[in-house]
Design an enzyme around this catalytic site. Structure first.
Site, PDB file in Angstrom:
ATOM      1  N   LYS A  13      29.127  34.744 -10.856  1.00 40.51           N
ATOM      2  CA  LYS A  13      28.051  33.414 -11.448  1.00 40.51           C
ATOM      3  C   LYS A  13      27.090  33.679 -10.563  1.00 40.51           C
ATOM      4  CE  LYS A  13      31.482  30.910 -13.430  1.00 40.51           C
ATOM      5  NZ  LYS A  13      32.169  31.630 -12.232  1.00 40.51           N
ATOM      6  N   ARG A  88      34.174  24.246 -20.697  1.00 44.52           N
ATOM      7  CA  ARG A  88      35.510  24.948 -20.191  1.00 44.52           C
ATOM      8  C   ARG A  88      36.469  25.010 -21.945  1.00 44.52           C
ATOM      9  NH1 ARG A  88      36.025  25.427 -14.305  1.00 44.52           N
ATOM     10  NH2 ARG A  88      33.954  24.362 -13.665  1.00 44.52           N
ATOM     11  N   ARG A 125      42.354  37.926   0.460  1.00 47.05           N
ATOM     12  CA  ARG A 125      43.415  37.643   1.524  1.00 47.05           C
ATOM     13  C   ARG A 125      42.907  38.643   3.134  1.00 47.05           C
ATOM     14  NH1 ARG A 125      46.811  40.193  -1.855  1.00 47.05           N
ATOM     15  NH2 ARG A 125      48.182  38.473  -2.061  1.00 47.05           N
ATOM     16  N   ARG A 139      39.252  27.918   5.604  1.00 48.63           N
ATOM     17  CA  ARG A 139      39.627  26.379   4.279  1.00 48.63           C
ATOM     18  C   ARG A 139      40.755  26.448   3.395  1.00 48.63           C
ATOM     19  NH1 ARG A 139      34.094  27.368   1.846  1.00 48.63           N
ATOM     20  NH2 ARG A 139      35.293  27.079   0.423  1.00 48.63           N
ATOM     21  N   ARG A 150      43.551  29.039  -9.777  1.00 44.25           N
ATOM     22  CA  ARG A 150      42.303  29.121  -9.225  1.00 44.25           C
ATOM     23  C   ARG A 150      41.922  30.026 -10.991  1.00 44.25           C
ATOM     24  NH1 ARG A 150      38.090  28.802  -5.035  1.00 44.25           N
ATOM     25  NH2 ARG A 150      36.900  28.373  -7.475  1.00 44.25           N
TER      26      ARG A 150
END
Length: 201
Positions: A13, A88, A125, A139, A150
């Site tokens: 996006k 959302r 991954r 991270r 998510r």
């Protein structure tokens, strides 16, 4: 022109929003950026938002809408905006419709970037494995497990939105797994543009 880009984390996006900004003079807006701008401006909406943000709480919908209301009045939003990560929920979508209507504005299109969720997890991954192999630190928010969470939250929140905008007849779906250029072409083809506003074939 005002539009929404829908798509899970990693769908591209941000990349597409930047291209739309450059192509049509639009302004990409994210909820976080709008709230931080309101706080920095010290506006009444910003002061309310700061109370919730400082306490680590979710900012209520009416405050978020207030921040959007303030932000889209700025000169750089005159040509139109790209909402990224907002709304959302259906209540947020309804509030956005009402707010835009009061301003004599509207949403021109909602573009959904359809992607293969398993491919996104595999991509993360692979990135994590490459980072470890090179001796780097992965991270905490860039692991397959986090991505799966998510994605699940995104689909739970967004499924009702897809139905909401489809019912209004402004939802367009494009293949987000195509190349960046192909996705850009598909998004532009999905927008309600005059013929002279499109790239020549």
């Amino acid at each position: 022109m005002n539009l929404i880009l829908l798509g899970p984390p990693g769908a591209g996006k941000g990349t597409q929003a930047k291209r739309l900004e450059a192509r049509f003079g639009l302004k990409q807006l994210s909820t976080g950026d709008m709230l931080r701008a309101a706080v920095a401006a010290g506006s009444p909406v910003g002061q309310r938002a700061k109370e919730y943000m400082d306490a680590g709480k979710l900012v209520p919908d009416d405050v978020v809408i207030g921040a959007v209301d303030e932000r889209i009045e700025q000169p750089d939003c005159k040509a139109g905006v790209i909402f990224d990560g907002f709304p959302r929920t259906v209540p947020q979508a309804e509030a956005l419709d009402s707010m835009l209507g009061r301003k004599g504005r509207r949403l021109d299109a909602v573009v959904e970037l359809k992607v293969d969720s398993s491919a996104l997890v595999d991509r993360v991954r692979k990135r994590a494995e490459e980072t470890r192999a090179s001796g780097g630190q992965v991270r905490a928010d860039d692991t397959p497990e986090t991505m799966e969470t998510r994605l699940r939250v995104y689909h739970e929140q967004t499924s009702p939105l897809i139905a909401y905008y489809a019912k209004r007849g402004i939802l367009k779906a494009v293949d987000g797994m195509a190349t960046i250029d192909k996705v850009s072409e598909a998004i532009e083809a999905a927008l309600p543009l005059p013929k002279q506003g499109r790239n020549p074939a």
